[in-house]
Motif scaffolding. Structure first.
Motif, PDB file in Angstrom:
ATOM      1  N   ARG A  94      -5.560   7.386   0.632  1.00 23.80           N
ATOM      2  CA  ARG A  94      -6.436   7.083   1.772  1.00 23.80           C
ATOM      3  C   ARG A  94      -7.896   7.311   1.417  1.00 23.80           C
ATOM      4  NH1 ARG A  94      -4.038   3.683   3.314  1.00 23.80           N
ATOM      5  NH2 ARG A  94      -5.003   3.574   5.350  1.00 23.80           N
ATOM      6  N   LYS A  95      -8.281   6.899   0.214  1.00 22.36           N
ATOM      7  CA  LYS A  95      -9.659   7.008  -0.260  1.00 22.36           C
ATOM      8  C   LYS A  95     -10.303   5.630  -0.252  1.00 22.36           C
ATOM      9  CE  LYS A  95      -9.043  10.816  -3.537  1.00 22.36           C
ATOM     10  NZ  LYS A  95      -9.168  11.182  -4.955  1.00 22.36           N
ATOM     11  N   PRO A  96     -11.623   5.579  -0.063  1.00 20.51           N
ATOM     12  CA  PRO A  96     -12.301   4.283  -0.179  1.00 20.51           C
ATOM     13  C   PRO A  96     -12.065   3.678  -1.566  1.00 20.51           C
ATOM     14  CG  PRO A  96     -13.749   5.899   0.822  1.00 20.51           C
ATOM     15  CD  PRO A  96     -12.539   6.646   0.329  1.00 20.51           C
ATOM     16  N   SER A  97     -11.817   2.410  -1.602  1.00 19.55           N
ATOM     17  CA  SER A  97     -11.503   1.718  -2.853  1.00 19.55           C
ATOM     18  C   SER A  97     -12.744   1.514  -3.709  1.00 19.55           C
ATOM     19  CB  SER A  97     -10.885   0.353  -2.536  1.00 19.55           C
ATOM     20  OG  SER A  97     -10.643  -0.364  -3.726  1.00 19.55           O
ATOM     21  N   ASN A  98     -12.543   1.564  -5.016  1.00 18.07           N
ATOM     22  CA  ASN A  98     -13.593   1.199  -5.966  1.00 18.07           C
ATOM     23  C   ASN A  98     -13.484  -0.267  -6.368  1.00 18.07           C
ATOM     24  OD1 ASN A  98     -14.894   3.761  -6.301  1.00 18.07           O
ATOM     25  ND2 ASN A  98     -13.077   4.437  -7.414  1.00 18.07           N
ATOM     26  N   GLU A  99     -12.416  -0.915  -5.915  1.00 15.62           N
ATOM     27  CA  GLU A  99     -12.164  -2.297  -6.293  1.00 15.62           C
ATOM     28  C   GLU A  99     -12.237  -3.226  -5.084  1.00 15.62           C
ATOM     29  OE1 GLU A  99      -9.125  -2.931  -9.739  1.00 15.62           O
ATOM     30  OE2 GLU A  99      -8.273  -1.418  -8.399  1.00 15.62           O
ATOM     31  N   ASN A 100     -12.382  -4.501  -5.402  1.00 18.45           N
ATOM     32  CA  ASN A 100     -12.273  -5.576  -4.424  1.00 18.45           C
ATOM     33  C   ASN A 100     -11.017  -6.363  -4.788  1.00 18.45           C
ATOM     34  OD1 ASN A 100     -15.124  -5.551  -3.119  1.00 18.45           O
ATOM     35  ND2 ASN A 100     -15.516  -5.482  -5.313  1.00 18.45           N
ATOM     36  N   ILE A 101     -10.352  -6.902  -3.784  1.00 16.69           N
ATOM     37  CA  ILE A 101      -9.219  -7.808  -4.035  1.00 16.69           C
ATOM     38  C   ILE A 101      -9.496  -9.086  -3.258  1.00 16.69           C
ATOM     39  CG2 ILE A 101      -6.737  -8.195  -3.782  1.00 16.69           C
ATOM     40  CD1 ILE A 101      -6.323  -5.173  -3.983  1.00 16.69           C
ATOM     41  N   GLU A 102      -9.370 -10.222  -3.946  1.00 18.62           N
ATOM     42  CA  GLU A 102      -9.617 -11.508  -3.290  1.00 18.62           C
ATOM     43  C   GLU A 102      -8.615 -12.546  -3.730  1.00 18.62           C
ATOM     44  OE1 GLU A 102     -13.242 -13.617  -4.165  1.00 18.62           O
ATOM     45  OE2 GLU A 102     -12.858 -13.613  -6.313  1.00 18.62           O
ATOM     46  N   THR A 103      -8.441 -13.546  -2.884  1.00 20.40           N
ATOM     47  CA  THR A 103      -7.588 -14.675  -3.239  1.00 20.40           C
ATOM     48  C   THR A 103      -8.366 -15.582  -4.189  1.00 20.40           C
ATOM     49  OG1 THR A 103      -8.340 -15.947  -1.322  1.00 20.40           O
ATOM     50  CG2 THR A 103      -6.343 -14.620  -1.036  1.00 20.40           C
ATOM     51  N   ILE A 104      -7.669 -16.136  -5.143  1.00 22.67           N
ATOM     52  CA  ILE A 104      -8.259 -17.130  -6.047  1.00 22.67           C
ATOM     53  C   ILE A 104      -7.913 -18.519  -5.536  1.00 22.67           C
ATOM     54  CG2 ILE A 104      -8.214 -18.061  -8.400  1.00 22.67           C
ATOM     55  CD1 ILE A 104      -7.515 -15.205  -9.365  1.00 22.67           C
ATOM     56  N   THR A 105      -6.696 -18.648  -5.002  1.00 24.68           N
ATOM     57  CA  THR A 105      -6.211 -19.905  -4.437  1.00 24.68           C
ATOM     58  C   THR A 105      -5.782 -19.621  -2.996  1.00 24.68           C
ATOM     59  OG1 THR A 105      -3.920 -19.447  -5.076  1.00 24.68           O
ATOM     60  CG2 THR A 105      -5.280 -20.618  -6.695  1.00 24.68           C
ATOM     61  N   ARG A 106      -5.371 -20.636  -2.302  1.00 23.80           N
ATOM     62  CA  ARG A 106      -4.736 -20.428  -0.998  1.00 23.80           C
ATOM     63  C   ARG A 106      -3.444 -19.669  -1.269  1.00 23.80           C
ATOM     64  NH1 ARG A 106      -0.610 -23.120   1.650  1.00 23.80           N
ATOM     65  NH2 ARG A 106      -0.760 -23.200   3.922  1.00 23.80           N
ATOM     66  N   CYS A 107      -3.159 -18.681  -0.459  1.00 24.83           N
ATOM     67  CA  CYS A 107      -1.991 -17.827  -0.698  1.00 24.83           C
ATOM     68  C   CYS A 107      -1.148 -17.671   0.561  1.00 24.83           C
ATOM     69  CB  CYS A 107      -2.436 -16.420  -1.133  1.00 24.83           C
ATOM     70  SG  CYS A 107      -3.352 -16.370  -2.671  1.00 24.83           S
ATOM     71  N   ILE A 108       0.147 -17.605   0.365  1.00 26.63           N
ATOM     72  CA  ILE A 108       1.051 -17.158   1.421  1.00 26.63           C
ATOM     73  C   ILE A 108       1.475 -15.751   1.042  1.00 26.63           C
ATOM     74  CG2 ILE A 108       3.265 -17.499   2.577  1.00 26.63           C
ATOM     75  CD1 ILE A 108       2.932 -20.510   2.061  1.00 26.63           C
ATOM     76  N   VAL A 109       1.214 -14.820   1.931  1.00 21.27           N
ATOM     77  CA  VAL A 109       1.516 -13.416   1.664  1.00 21.27           C
ATOM     78  C   VAL A 109       2.310 -12.832   2.822  1.00 21.27           C
ATOM     79  CG1 VAL A 109      -0.602 -13.126   0.297  1.00 21.27           C
ATOM     80  CG2 VAL A 109      -0.618 -12.523   2.724  1.00 21.27           C
ATOM     81  N   TRP A 110       2.959 -11.702   2.533  1.00 21.52           N
ATOM     82  CA  TRP A 110       3.662 -10.915   3.541  1.00 21.52           C
ATOM     83  C   TRP A 110       2.989  -9.559   3.548  1.00 21.52           C
ATOM     84  CZ3 TRP A 110       7.654 -12.799   6.548  1.00 21.52           C
ATOM     85  CH2 TRP A 110       8.106 -14.087   6.211  1.00 21.52           C
ATOM     86  N   ILE A 111       2.441  -9.167   4.676  1.00 21.42           N
ATOM     87  CA  ILE A 111       1.667  -7.935   4.759  1.00 21.42           C
ATOM     88  C   ILE A 111       2.450  -6.857   5.496  1.00 21.42           C
ATOM     89  CG2 ILE A 111      -0.429  -6.856   5.658  1.00 21.42           C
ATOM     90  CD1 ILE A 111      -1.851  -9.548   5.237  1.00 21.42           C
ATOM     91  N   GLY A 112       2.608  -5.735   4.817  1.00 17.71           N
ATOM     92  CA  GLY A 112       3.178  -4.538   5.429  1.00 17.71           C
ATOM     93  C   GLY A 112       2.040  -3.572   5.709  1.00 17.71           C
ATOM     94  N   LYS A 113       1.764  -3.314   6.962  1.00 24.48           N
ATOM     95  CA  LYS A 113       0.682  -2.388   7.330  1.00 24.48           C
ATOM     96  C   LYS A 113       1.040  -0.956   6.936  1.00 24.48           C
ATOM     97  CE  LYS A 113      -2.355  -5.150   9.044  1.00 24.48           C
ATOM     98  NZ  LYS A 113      -3.594  -5.315   8.297  1.00 24.48           N
ATOM     99  N   TYR A 114       0.040  -0.173   6.629  1.00 28.67           N
ATOM    100  CA  TYR A 114       0.220   1.190   6.126  1.00 28.67           C
ATOM    101  C   TYR A 114       1.156   2.016   7.008  1.00 28.67           C
ATOM    102  CZ  TYR A 114      -0.829   5.921   4.619  1.00 28.67           C
ATOM    103  OH  TYR A 114      -0.713   7.222   4.192  1.00 28.67           O
ATOM    104  N   GLU A 115       0.939   1.995   8.306  1.00 30.44           N
ATOM    105  CA  GLU A 115       1.731   2.827   9.211  1.00 30.44           C
ATOM    106  C   GLU A 115       3.216   2.451   9.168  1.00 30.44           C
ATOM    107  OE1 GLU A 115      -1.020   1.060  10.176  1.00 30.44           O
ATOM    108  OE2 GLU A 115      -2.413   2.762  10.109  1.00 30.44           O
TER     109      GLU A 115
END
Length: 193
Positions: A94-115
């Protein structure tokens, strides 16, 4: 963009291939993830924010990157279909990230929220083992990449990436690949010839 009526088959298959679980358990895990379509060049994590999404990348390509001391983007990872995408330290500590994450192409993803994922980690031993398998795979790949950057010449790193993931060269801009390999765009162009 959140979507409806997407099949969880890809996610369930990934879960079962990562750690052997029953159909019931795989479906239970998958029910905690939401399908989302992400457009090209969308940040899913910005440096300084806390990673709260445990993302299964079903289709498309993503990357993580940092800014070096001169403000240049340096690609730290390239994510392909059927991989989990998250920044480990930020997500678990639960620390602020030093990285960025971005899509390169259009993406279909499944997101599981932290909680939701934390609830699964604490109540479902199979999900803990699934998570452990993801972490071990990620740590092993990071270790191999680190050693490769020290011991191998750029030509060898290029050849290995081409052998292991030729699809990356068809879907990811060369400037991101060059950065990931630790070489200049010019060097990559020379290697490709």
């Amino acid at each position: 963009m959140k979507v409806e009526n997407f099949s969880t088959n890809g996610l369930i298959s990934f879960i079962k291939n990562t750690y052997p679980v029953s159909d019931f358990t795989a479906n239970l895990i998958a029910d905690n993830f939401e399908p989302v379509i992400l457009p090209k060049h969308q940040l899913t994590l910005r440096e300084g924010s806390i990673n709260s999404d445990y993302i299964f990348l079903e289709t498309g390509y993503m990357r993580s990157y940092v800014l070096d001391i001169d403000g240049n983007e340096v690609t730290t990872n390239i994510f392909k279909p059927n991989e989990m995408v998250f920044e480990v330290e930020s997500y678990f500590q639960r620390k602020p990230s030093n990285e960025n994450i971005e899509t390169i192409t259009r993406c279909i993803v499944w997101i599981g929220k932290y909680e939701k994922c934390q609830r699964l980690f604490h109540t479902l031993p199979e999900f803990r083992e699934f998570g452990r398998a993801i972490l071990v795979k990620g740590f092993t790949e990071l270790k191999q990449r680190t050693v490769s950057m020290i011991k191998e010449k750029s030509e060898r790193r290029y050849e290995n990436l081409l052998l292991e993931s030729p699809d990356i060269f068809r879907n990811v801009p060369l400037k991101f690949i060059a950065s990931y390999l630790g070489i200049t765009n010019t060097s990559l162009s020379r290697l490709r010839k």
